[in-house]
Design a protein around this motif. Structure first.
Motif, PDB file in Angstrom:
ATOM      1  N   ILE A 112      35.353  35.631  27.608  1.00 56.63           N
ATOM      2  CA  ILE A 112      35.112  34.985  26.308  1.00 56.63           C
ATOM      3  C   ILE A 112      36.147  35.444  25.294  1.00 56.63           C
ATOM      4  CG2 ILE A 112      33.419  34.621  24.465  1.00 56.63           C
ATOM      5  CD1 ILE A 112      32.423  33.634  27.177  1.00 56.63           C
ATOM      6  N   GLY A 113      36.796  34.474  24.643  1.00 59.94           N
ATOM      7  CA  GLY A 113      37.711  34.779  23.537  1.00 59.94           C
ATOM      8  C   GLY A 113      39.141  34.983  24.004  1.00 59.94           C
ATOM      9  N   ASN A 114      40.046  34.711  23.076  1.00 63.78           N
ATOM     10  CA  ASN A 114      41.479  34.777  23.400  1.00 63.78           C
ATOM     11  C   ASN A 114      41.905  36.148  23.889  1.00 63.78           C
ATOM     12  OD1 ASN A 114      41.515  32.194  22.521  1.00 63.78           O
ATOM     13  ND2 ASN A 114      42.530  32.604  20.578  1.00 63.78           N
ATOM     14  N   CYS A 115      41.182  37.193  23.489  1.00 64.62           N
ATOM     15  CA  CYS A 115      41.559  38.539  23.928  1.00 64.62           C
ATOM     16  C   CYS A 115      41.466  38.695  25.447  1.00 64.62           C
ATOM     17  CB  CYS A 115      40.654  39.581  23.275  1.00 64.62           C
ATOM     18  SG  CYS A 115      41.046  39.878  21.568  1.00 64.62           S
ATOM     19  N   THR A 116      40.733  37.831  26.115  1.00 63.39           N
ATOM     20  CA  THR A 116      40.562  37.973  27.571  1.00 63.39           C
ATOM     21  C   THR A 116      41.404  36.956  28.340  1.00 63.39           C
ATOM     22  OG1 THR A 116      38.682  36.448  27.620  1.00 63.39           O
ATOM     23  CG2 THR A 116      38.173  38.774  27.276  1.00 63.39           C
TER      24      THR A 116
ATOM     25  N   HIS B 122      39.252  45.929  13.559  1.00 68.71           N
ATOM     26  CA  HIS B 122      38.608  46.097  14.874  1.00 68.71           C
ATOM     27  C   HIS B 122      39.619  46.433  15.953  1.00 68.71           C
ATOM     28  CE1 HIS B 122      34.649  44.444  13.672  1.00 68.71           C
ATOM     29  NE2 HIS B 122      35.391  43.849  12.764  1.00 68.71           N
ATOM     30  N   MET B 123      40.882  46.432  15.614  1.00 70.11           N
ATOM     31  CA  MET B 123      41.933  46.558  16.627  1.00 70.11           C
ATOM     32  C   MET B 123      42.691  47.871  16.490  1.00 70.11           C
ATOM     33  SD  MET B 123      41.718  43.727  18.196  1.00 70.11           S
ATOM     34  CE  MET B 123      40.714  42.293  17.963  1.00 70.11           C
ATOM     35  N   LEU B 124      42.139  48.810  15.781  1.00 73.39           N
ATOM     36  CA  LEU B 124      42.897  50.026  15.495  1.00 73.39           C
ATOM     37  C   LEU B 124      42.771  51.032  16.637  1.00 73.39           C
ATOM     38  CD1 LEU B 124      41.721  50.272  11.803  1.00 73.39           C
ATOM     39  CD2 LEU B 124      44.035  49.717  12.553  1.00 73.39           C
TER      40      LEU B 124
ATOM     41  N   LYS C 168      40.861  40.788   8.469  1.00 71.12           N
ATOM     42  CA  LYS C 168      39.580  41.439   8.772  1.00 71.12           C
ATOM     43  C   LYS C 168      39.557  41.955  10.209  1.00 71.12           C
ATOM     44  CE  LYS C 168      37.406  37.647   6.736  1.00 71.12           C
ATOM     45  NZ  LYS C 168      38.416  37.337   5.777  1.00 71.12           N
ATOM     46  N   ILE C 169      40.135  41.143  11.096  1.00 69.34           N
ATOM     47  CA  ILE C 169      40.110  41.508  12.525  1.00 69.34           C
ATOM     48  C   ILE C 169      40.938  42.770  12.773  1.00 69.34           C
ATOM     49  CG2 ILE C 169      40.901  40.714  14.814  1.00 69.34           C
ATOM     50  CD1 ILE C 169      39.777  38.004  14.158  1.00 69.34           C
ATOM     51  N   ASP C 170      41.961  42.988  11.950  1.00 67.50           N
ATOM     52  CA  ASP C 170      42.807  44.190  12.127  1.00 67.50           C
ATOM     53  C   ASP C 170      41.958  45.459  12.202  1.00 67.50           C
ATOM     54  OD1 ASP C 170      44.910  42.487  11.913  1.00 67.50           O
ATOM     55  OD2 ASP C 170      45.511  43.103   9.897  1.00 67.50           O
TER      56      ASP C 170
ATOM     57  N   ASN D  57      36.871  47.045  23.258  1.00 65.10           N
ATOM     58  CA  ASN D  57      37.610  46.768  22.020  1.00 65.10           C
ATOM     59  C   ASN D  57      37.466  45.339  21.515  1.00 65.10           C
ATOM     60  OD1 ASN D  57      38.549  49.283  21.993  1.00 65.10           O
ATOM     61  ND2 ASN D  57      40.659  48.808  22.561  1.00 65.10           N
ATOM     62  N   SER D  58      36.281  44.811  21.546  1.00 66.26           N
ATOM     63  CA  SER D  58      36.117  43.476  20.958  1.00 66.26           C
ATOM     64  C   SER D  58      35.799  43.651  19.480  1.00 66.26           C
ATOM     65  CB  SER D  58      34.970  42.736  21.646  1.00 66.26           C
ATOM     66  OG  SER D  58      33.755  43.272  21.204  1.00 66.26           O
ATOM     67  N   CYS D  59      35.692  42.544  18.790  1.00 64.76           N
ATOM     68  CA  CYS D  59      35.241  42.663  17.405  1.00 64.76           C
ATOM     69  C   CYS D  59      33.944  41.865  17.264  1.00 64.76           C
ATOM     70  CB  CYS D  59      36.308  42.213  16.416  1.00 64.76           C
ATOM     71  SG  CYS D  59      36.697  40.495  16.517  1.00 64.76           S
ATOM     72  N   SER D  60      33.342  41.948  16.080  1.00 65.82           N
ATOM     73  CA  SER D  60      32.013  41.364  15.949  1.00 65.82           C
ATOM     74  C   SER D  60      32.040  39.854  16.127  1.00 65.82           C
ATOM     75  CB  SER D  60      31.379  41.741  14.613  1.00 65.82           C
ATOM     76  OG  SER D  60      32.219  41.354  13.574  1.00 65.82           O
ATOM     77  N   GLY D  61      33.238  39.234  16.008  1.00 65.41           N
ATOM     78  CA  GLY D  61      33.322  37.783  16.203  1.00 65.41           C
ATOM     79  C   GLY D  61      32.830  37.407  17.588  1.00 65.41           C
ATOM     80  N   CYS D  62      33.433  37.987  18.625  1.00 64.04           N
ATOM     81  CA  CYS D  62      33.045  37.638  19.997  1.00 64.04           C
ATOM     82  C   CYS D  62      31.674  38.198  20.339  1.00 64.04           C
ATOM     83  CB  CYS D  62      34.092  38.150  20.990  1.00 64.04           C
ATOM     84  SG  CYS D  62      35.398  36.933  21.254  1.00 64.04           S
ATOM     85  N   GLN D  63      31.370  39.360  19.796  1.00 64.63           N
ATOM     86  CA  GLN D  63      30.051  39.923  20.107  1.00 64.63           C
ATOM     87  C   GLN D  63      28.951  39.025  19.590  1.00 64.63           C
ATOM     88  OE1 GLN D  63      30.452  43.702  18.390  1.00 64.63           O
ATOM     89  NE2 GLN D  63      31.225  44.627  20.274  1.00 64.63           N
TER      90      GLN D  63
ATOM     91  N   ILE E 235      34.365  40.558  27.096  1.00 60.97           N
ATOM     92  CA  ILE E 235      34.898  40.337  25.745  1.00 60.97           C
ATOM     93  C   ILE E 235      35.802  41.505  25.358  1.00 60.97           C
ATOM     94  CG2 ILE E 235      33.151  38.807  24.760  1.00 60.97           C
ATOM     95  CD1 ILE E 235      31.715  41.214  23.618  1.00 60.97           C
ATOM     96  N   GLY E 236      36.729  41.224  24.459  1.00 66.55           N
ATOM     97  CA  GLY E 236      37.591  42.294  23.946  1.00 66.55           C
ATOM     98  C   GLY E 236      38.907  42.377  24.676  1.00 66.55           C
ATOM     99  N   LYS E 237      39.840  43.056  24.054  1.00 65.90           N
ATOM    100  CA  LYS E 237      41.196  43.040  24.581  1.00 65.90           C
ATOM    101  C   LYS E 237      41.576  44.328  25.300  1.00 65.90           C
ATOM    102  CE  LYS E 237      43.005  44.579  20.259  1.00 65.90           C
ATOM    103  NZ  LYS E 237      41.916  45.472  20.240  1.00 65.90           N
TER     104      LYS E 237
ATOM    105  N   SER F  12      38.268  29.783  25.469  1.00 67.24           N
ATOM    106  CA  SER F  12      39.232  30.194  24.448  1.00 67.24           C
ATOM    107  C   SER F  12      38.591  30.135  23.063  1.00 67.24           C
ATOM    108  CB  SER F  12      40.474  29.304  24.505  1.00 67.24           C
ATOM    109  OG  SER F  12      40.110  27.999  24.167  1.00 67.24           O
ATOM    110  N   GLY F  13      39.278  30.765  22.099  1.00 69.58           N
ATOM    111  CA  GLY F  13      38.793  30.769  20.718  1.00 69.58           C
ATOM    112  C   GLY F  13      38.808  32.184  20.187  1.00 69.58           C
ATOM    113  N   CYS F  14      38.860  32.289  18.881  1.00 71.66           N
ATOM    114  CA  CYS F  14      38.936  33.631  18.299  1.00 71.66           C
ATOM    115  C   CYS F  14      38.073  33.689  17.040  1.00 71.66           C
ATOM    116  CB  CYS F  14      40.389  33.976  17.994  1.00 71.66           C
ATOM    117  SG  CYS F  14      40.615  35.629  17.339  1.00 71.66           S
ATOM    118  N   PRO F  15      36.758  33.775  17.190  1.00 74.96           N
ATOM    119  CA  PRO F  15      36.011  33.745  18.447  1.00 74.96           C
ATOM    120  C   PRO F  15      35.672  32.311  18.815  1.00 74.96           C
ATOM    121  CG  PRO F  15      34.527  34.139  16.630  1.00 74.96           C
ATOM    122  CD  PRO F  15      35.890  33.966  16.018  1.00 74.96           C
ATOM    123  N   PRO F  16      35.281  32.064  20.079  1.00 78.09           N
ATOM    124  CA  PRO F  16      34.757  30.736  20.412  1.00 78.09           C
ATOM    125  C   PRO F  16      33.355  30.596  19.831  1.00 78.09           C
ATOM    126  CG  PRO F  16      34.978  32.118  22.388  1.00 78.09           C
ATOM    127  CD  PRO F  16      35.283  32.983  21.210  1.00 78.09           C
TER     128      PRO F  16
END
Ligand code: SF4
Length: 687
Positions: A650-654, A472-474, A468-470, A602-608, A636-638, A665-669
């Protein structure tokens, strides 16, 4: 006494994996000692070490020459062999492969993944001493840096971009040998192999041919022959030979006697033949999900019908909406209900589908003679069973004898999306293939990224685990104004279009959907066979124009469904009296949280959602933990290349900025872990 195995380090190397596989064969698991060189691996055998495990041959790269040289002079015997699959992955501090500009890789990994490396011509390739060093250097976290690491090292990996197999050859294996002081007993019932080396001595024409014929005329299969220069004279070689059969078998004994007459042969050992790992079945790759190819419900070409049930009772409203549909086509069929139970949330929160809506759908399909189950693949970090319980769906399913399926538990099926523009392939849950009819049952919600989330987008919960996260990463599509996420949802809809949509608008969510908004009671349930048409009417009820919801517009432009309300037959005809506009997603969150800058790349709705929930629940406490005189930067976001000092990352992307401020940490925390980090930081500062 506990046995000891020596092999080549570092920890988690393929040699370490081979040693662990071998160790698992003993009742009392031997200890494993990791050595820095081949010589040190064999040096202690017979004293403190019982077994040495060395790689001797790789399917792609051929023989390990230093190991052959060691065998030449070693007093040890080969007592066993192991075949270990070799698979490499790419981990990267980037959002996509386009964002990778430097790769760390050990030399063997480079050789095994050469085709992948060739596909990134502009990338700087830095050779490391070991896979461990490659991992370490990528973990330092500089944006754009990547590493090639053994795929078994991915278990705890938190890199934002991962390709889990970049190995050139799918069935790549390395053969390891086990050396000991004493040979082991021969088990005549097991297939065996014998290894020997013909030491260069007197040379004569036809000598090699005579040696080989000693085996061939007895029907003994020659498995391999490898030469090594003697390093004494140019053109002089030792020959390492592997044959099938044990040295104690009469035909092998006779052949070896004959070979010894030809030249000096050193027997390296006879040992059980390793069982070939079954060739990895090629991943199941398909271009369509068979059951979703056609729709058993009555579809009026060009003019879809949408039915609205209404009232304060979600069960009755759902039955009313379904009453106008001919469900008899479901008789004898297996029906999968896909509600929105992707988060742990309570009934009436507007986050998850109301259980009475699900109950009504179960009853309607069961009355029509179908078998019914409920399935979900939730957002990352959510326990499916817990989400089903909290939503109340598990209880109504239990009462009706229906299974609640965690659709993440089985391996996925890869689907190539032929019509994909942003998304070329994805991994879907295998359960989809067990059902004849798939029903999407979302909640009527605003969505901070996609405008709304309704029956088309709800099918994202049929993408397996983190697939699902893919979406958000395109990368952006050149010359295209639409966000890749919206294009990807339309791409997904080309293979994952449900047979029926039942949209729960009893209590929806306005504002900061999909999880940080406010519940909005509308008291309707919308049902339709064309999910685009059902979503379009749901949009209208929410006060929105579906043509302004990008994924619906893109899908409709591709002919996946109809969103023009003028072409949709809606029942009841006076449905527009039910319209009750939903509050839009606020364009600027800093208005709501004036002392907070949310830096989102470029975050996804998880971290948002996490950040928004955190602000909603604990925003008023922020001043207690952070200086109140300056705005707080929440990152947030990578996609960041730099962040302000003292940011809250916030989140592993950072992760790469964790030294520059506070990092969660966390994906998402989860929201509470942000508060925990802030409290801990305050305590450490002595506050
Ligand atoms: S949930 Fe957060 S950490 Fe995970 S991929 Fe999305 S933005 Fe990155």
């Amino acid at each position: 006494m506990m046995r000891t195995i020596a092999t080549l380090g570092p920890e988690n190397s393929f040699a370490d994996i081979a040693a662990r596989i071998y160790a698992a064969r003993f009742d009392e698991t031997p200890s494993i000692r990791l050595m820095p060189s081949f010589k040190k691996v064999v040096a202690g055998v017979g004293e403190k070490i019982d077994y040495a495990i060395l790689p001797i041959e790789n399917m792609v790269d051929g023989s390990m020459q230093p190991v052959l040289d060691l065998l030449l002079h070693s007093r040890l015997t080969i007592i066993d062999e192991l075949l270990v699959p070799i698979r490499y992955a790419l981990i990267a501090n980037a959002s996509s492969r386009d964002g990778v500009h430097r790769i760390f890789a050990q030399i063997a990994a480079q050789g095994q993944c050469s085709e992948f490396l060739d596909s990134l011509p502009g990338c700087e390739l830095i050779t490391t001493q070991s896979n461990g060093e490659s991992l370490l250097r990528a973990t330092e976290g500089l944006p754009g840096c990547a590493a090639i690491v053994p795929a078994h090292d991915l278990a705890n990996s938190h890199f934002p971009f991962i390709i889990d197999n970049i190995t050139d050859y799918e069935n790549n294996v390395t053969r390891f040998i086990v050396l000991a002081e004493q040979e082991t007993a021969h088990d005549a019932g097991r297939a065996a192999k014998t290894s020997l080396v013909i030491i260069a001595g007197t040379d004569r024409p036809g000598m090699l041919s005579d040696i080989l014929s000693a085996f061939s005329k007895r029907g003994i299969n020659l498995v391999s022959i490898m030469s090594r220069p003697t390093k004494e004279l140019m053109g002089k070689y030792h020959f390492f030979i592997d044959i099938e059969g044990h040295a104690l078998a009469p035909d092998v004994q006779a052949a070896l006697t004959e070979v010894r007459r030809c030249g000096f042969a050193k027997l390296l050992g006879s040992y059980p033949k390793a069982i070939e790992p079954a060739a990895r079945p090629a991943a199941t790759i398909i271009t369509a999900i068979p059951s979703l190819q056609s729709n058993p419900f009555k579809v009026t070409a060009g003019q879809p019908q949408v039915f609205i049930g209404q009232g304060g009772d979600p069960y009755r409203a759902t039955r009313e909406a379904l009453d106008s549909l001919d469900l008899s086509v479901a008789a004898g069929k297996r029906v999968l209900l896909k509600p929105n139970a992707g988060r742990v949330a309570a009934i009436g929160s507007g986050i998850v589908t109301n259980p009475q809506v699900v109950a009504a759908a179960i009853d309607a399909f069961k009355e029509a003679g179908a078998t019914v189950a409920i399935g979900e693949s939730p957002i990352t970090g959510v326990d499916t069973a817990e989400a089903f319980e909290n939503s109340g769906i598990a209880a109504v399913a239990r009462e009706r004898g229906c299974a609640c399926i965690d659709m993440d538990r089985r391996p996925p099926v890869e689907v190539t999306i032929i019509e994909g523009v942003a998304l070329y392939k994805t991994r879907v849950v295998a359960d989809l293939f067990d059902f004849d009819i798939v029903v999407s049952m979302p909640v009527m919600k605003m969505h901070m990224h996609t405008g709304v989330t309704l029956s088309v987008k709800n099918m994202k919960g049929c993408l397996w685990q983190r697939s699902k996260i893919d979406l958000h990463m395109l990368p952006n599509i050149p010359y295209c104004k639409d966000k890749p996420l919206n294009i990807a949802i339309a791409d997904m809809a080309s293979v994952l279009r449900p047979h029926l949509a039942i949209i729960d608008g009893t209590v929806g969510m306005e504002g900061l959907g999909p999880s940080a908004g406010e519940p909005k009671a509308l008291g309707v349930v919308v049902a339709g066979v064309d999910p685009f048409a059902a979503d379009s009417i749901a949009c209208a009820l929410m006060g929105l124009n579906a043509a302004e919801v990008p994924h619906l517009r893109i899908g409709a432009e591709r002919g996946l469904g109809i969103i023009d309300p003028g072409r949709i037959e809606v029942s009841p005809p006076d449905w527009q009296r039910l319209i009750s506009p939903f509050a839009k997603v606020p364009a600027d969150l800093t208005i709501q949280y004036p002392n907070v800058n949310i830096l989102d790349e470029n975050s996804c709705s998880g971290c948002q959602s996490t950040v928004l929930l955190f602000l909603k629940r604990y925003g008023h406490e922020l001043a207690e933990y952070l200086p109140a005189d300056k705005p707080v930067s929440i990152v947030i976001g990578k996609g960041h290349t730099s962040v302000p000092p003292n940011s809250l990352c916030i989140g592993n992307c950072t992760r790469q900025f964790r030294e520059l401020g506070l990092y969660v940490s966390g994906c998402p925390p989860v929201a509470s872990s942000i508060l925990k980090t802030l409290k801990k930081n305050k305590e450490e500062r002595g506050g």
